[in-house]
Design a protein around this motif. Structure first.
Motif, short mmCIF file in Angstrom:
data_model
loop_
_atom_site.label_atom_id
_atom_site.label_comp_id
_atom_site.label_asym_id
_atom_site.label_seq_id
_atom_site.Cartn_x
_atom_site.Cartn_y
_atom_site.Cartn_z
N PRO A 1 0.87 -1.20 -0.02
CA PRO A 1 0.07 0.01 0.06
C PRO A 1 0.63 1.30 -0.01
N LEU A 2 2.30 1.31 0.40
CA LEU A 2 3.09 2.37 0.15
C LEU A 2 3.15 2.86 -1.22
N LEU A 3 3.05 2.09 -2.23
CA LEU A 3 3.00 2.62 -3.73
C LEU A 3 1.85 3.20 -4.00
N ASN A 4 0.62 2.80 -3.49
CA ASN A 4 -0.44 3.51 -3.58
C ASN A 4 -0.34 4.89 -3.12
N ASN A 5 0.06 4.97 -2.03
CA ASN A 5 0.13 6.32 -1.22
C ASN A 5 1.16 7.36 -1.87
N LEU A 6 2.10 6.77 -2.31
CA LEU A 6 3.00 7.34 -2.90
C LEU A 6 2.51 7.87 -4.33
N VAL A 7 1.59 7.12 -5.22
CA VAL A 7 1.13 7.86 -6.19
C VAL A 7 0.21 8.96 -6.05
N LEU A 8 -0.65 8.56 -4.80
CA LEU A 8 -1.77 9.75 -4.50
C LEU A 8 -0.93 10.86 -3.94
N ILE A 9 0.20 10.72 -3.20
CA ILE A 9 0.70 12.27 -2.68
C ILE A 9 1.50 13.03 -3.97
N THR A 10 1.96 11.99 -4.99
CA THR A 10 2.37 12.76 -6.05
C THR A 10 0.92 13.35 -6.89
N LEU A 11 -0.11 12.71 -6.93
CA LEU A 11 -1.34 13.24 -7.54
C LEU A 11 -1.80 14.57 -7.01
N PHE A 12 -1.86 14.53 -5.63
CA PHE A 12 -2.52 15.38 -4.96
C PHE A 12 -1.75 16.88 -5.02
N GLY A 13 0.01 16.38 -4.77
CA GLY A 13 0.98 17.65 -5.00
C GLY A 13 0.67 17.96 -6.35
#
Length: 572
Positions: A206-218
């Protein structure tokens, strides 16, 4: 389906029947006697797996919290955020209804028994289940995308006043609904790994998903510059948020494939479903589907009521998104502590039931409740004492601090419900170890029915700004009532003993220590009422120290092992 009492009889269709039946057993992989050293190695392996799971879960949840904060900064907590959050709730709900509940509770005991009893170690059974699950998910995902407007209408009203908001939610849903397939892929692959005692991958990916979403919202913040209202979002922004969110779930799921290969699982389609032992899984899943349905009805009602608050007060931060954020924060300790413990305990308890070792089942449940309580109880009181300060720190950056206050009140309303919620979650796994899915369904009906009744009362009777805060409190009250009933039912299933006195002593001391520490922390923070960081630092420090002091003074035995390890580390 047979009752719990009947299922425990030696002549019932279950593991007890196989264990008691005389005569030759089917050929299986030969087992050698295990030496004490083997047992020590197994315990050490389980300990290492638990540590790996805990660390992975902490890292995943920490990055998840960062993602949540960025989401709040990008979309705020008003009506725009609600359209995205409602649409993002839909795939999770449908996946859970389709097959998610069965994957998380029913199939682990079934897979464990297949590995123990089938001549090939359960490999063919696993391949059949995976094929069946992927077929159900594929068909369900396509149908859900086609029916997006009808599905969203369950959560949001499509009236002339709300039509634009409704249409925006439908647009989001079309991009987000493919997550159904990937949620199921992640769950079934993770359960295949769990029955092989490979717990770490499911906690780390799930860390990968969170990194994608952090990048997305950034990226969204960089391009857009901050939250807009629901009427100002463009089609390109909807595509960015929708595709990016689904991409994160897909990456999280597909990342498990290398771990499956290393664990010896071969992904091979098998459609010979009839006459190969899947009937028990399907029968058990029937009750789990009804269990999930009861929970989803309650979720739909609360989502509908809380979205109405956002429509009436679009900038107040007192509706669905605030409820979602507060509940997500509230669930963090549950996700890190209780879910990690249950992931390791359920296969063990399933094996103990299969071998008729009820004392071991009682011991595992008692130990799990007492050890998780060491974290769950003080954190629950921390949320009660410092909820507004915590939400102000996380979501008040860059915005007027007013909209975070309702969210903080919701976190306080949820707070003490974390204790029965966590205990209920763990106790239900005791029923699942017995392959009893009917009783959890009945418990879900009781809890969801009470939650719906209380939520409706809050919606009708409380002022609009306080309605969703009341719904958060209703959720907590519902799980407290459910825990009392669940404990009584499980006690009967375990022949009248569930280590109740020991659990009552432990939780009584934990609650007393937590209440005294929370009262002191609340008193300290009154002097820093306008500053979240000083209040959290001073209140948190006072609470932690006083909780440990009171718990030690009460001679809480569960603290002995952590304290001994800490002292040993300091001496080294």
């Amino acid at each position: 389906m047979r009752s719990a009492r009947h299922a425990a009889r030696p002549d019932s269709r279950g593991p007890a029947r196989h264990a008691a039946r005389p005569g030759p057993r089917p050929a299986a992989a030969p087992r050698t006697a295990r030496s004490p050293r083997d047992g020590q190695g197994a315990r050490a392996g389980l300990g290492r797996s638990s540590v790996l799971m805990a660390v992975g879960t902490v890292v995943s949840r920490a990055t998840g919290l960062i993602r949540l904060v960025l989401q709040g900064a990008a979309l705020s907590t008003g009506l725009l955020a609600t359209t995205y959050n409602v649409a993002n709730t839909v795939p999770t709900s449908i996946y859970t209804l389709l097959i998610g509940g069965a994957l998380n509770s029913v199939l682990v005991p079934q897979l464990v028994r297949a590995r123990e009893q089938h001549p090939d170690g359960g490999r063919a059974h696993e391949q059949r289940i995976v094929t069946l699950v992927l077929c159900v998910l594929g068909v369900g995902t396509v149908l859900a995308v086609l029916a997006a407007p009808q599905i969203v209408s369950l959560y949001l009203a499509d009236t002339p006043r709300d039509h634009q908001t409704f249409e925006l939610s439908v647009e989001f849903a079309r991009f987000l609904l493919p997550q159904i397939f990937f949620y199921g892929l992640f769950a079934i692959f993770g359960q295949i790994l769990n029955v092989r005692d490979r717990f770490g991958a499911m906690m780390w990916t799930p860390l990968l998903n969170n990194l994608v979403l952090i990048t997305l919202f950034g990226l969204y913040l960089g391009l857009v510059g901050g939250p807009h209202d629901a009427t100002g979002v463009t089609a390109a922004q909807v595509r960015l948020l929708g595709v990016g969110t689904t991409l994160g779930i897909a990456l999280q799921s597909l990342a498990l494939l290398p771990y499956l290969r290393d664990a010896g699982f071969v992904l091979r389609p098998r459609f010979d479903w009839r006459g190969n032992g899947l009937r028990a899984s399907v029968t058990a899943a029937r009750w789990t589907l009804l269990f999930v349905l009861a929970n989803q009805v309650a979720l739909t009602v609360v989502t509908r009521y809380s979205a109405d608050v956002d429509t009436a007060l679009p900038t107040a931060g007192a509706g669905n998104t605030a409820y979602f954020f507060a509940q997500t924060i509230w669930l963090l300790p549950q996700s890190v502590v209780t879910v990690t413990a249950v992931t390791a305990l359920l296969p063990r308890m399933s094996r103990a039931v299969a071998e008729e070792r009820l004392d071991d089942v009682r011991a595992d449940l008692s130990r799990g409740l007492r050890l998780t309580g060491l974290v769950i109880v003080p954190v629950a009181f921390f949320f009660l004492a410092l909820g507004p300060q915590l939400t102000s720190l996380l979501f008040g950056v860059g915005h007027h601090p007013g909209p975070t206050l309702p969210m903080g009140r919701m976190l306080q309303a949820f707070a003490l419900g974390l204790i029965p919620f966590s205990a209920q979650y763990l106790l239900l796994r005791g029923f699942y170890a017995f392959q009893d899915t009917r009783t959890p369904f009945l418990m879900a009906v009781c809890i969801s029915g009470l939650d719906i009744a209380l939520a409706a009362a809050c919606h009708q009777l409380l002022p609009t700004r306080w309605a969703v805060i009341g719904m958060a409190a209703a959720y907590s009250v519902s799980y407290l009532a459910g825990l009392l009933v669940t404990g009584a039912r499980l006690r009967r299933r375990l022949e009248g003993r569930i280590d109740g006195r020991r659990l009552a002593r432990t939780y009584g001391k934990l609650v007393l220590a937590g209440a005294l520490a929370a009262a002191a922390a609340w008193a300290v923070t009154r002097t820093d009422a306008g500053a979240a960081v000083p209040a959290l630092l001073s209140g948190g420090a006072v609470m932690a120290l006083l909780f440990l002091a009171v718990a030690c003074a009460l001679r809480l035995p569960e603290l002995n092992r952590p304290r001994a390890r800490l002292l040993g580390a300091v001496r080294r």
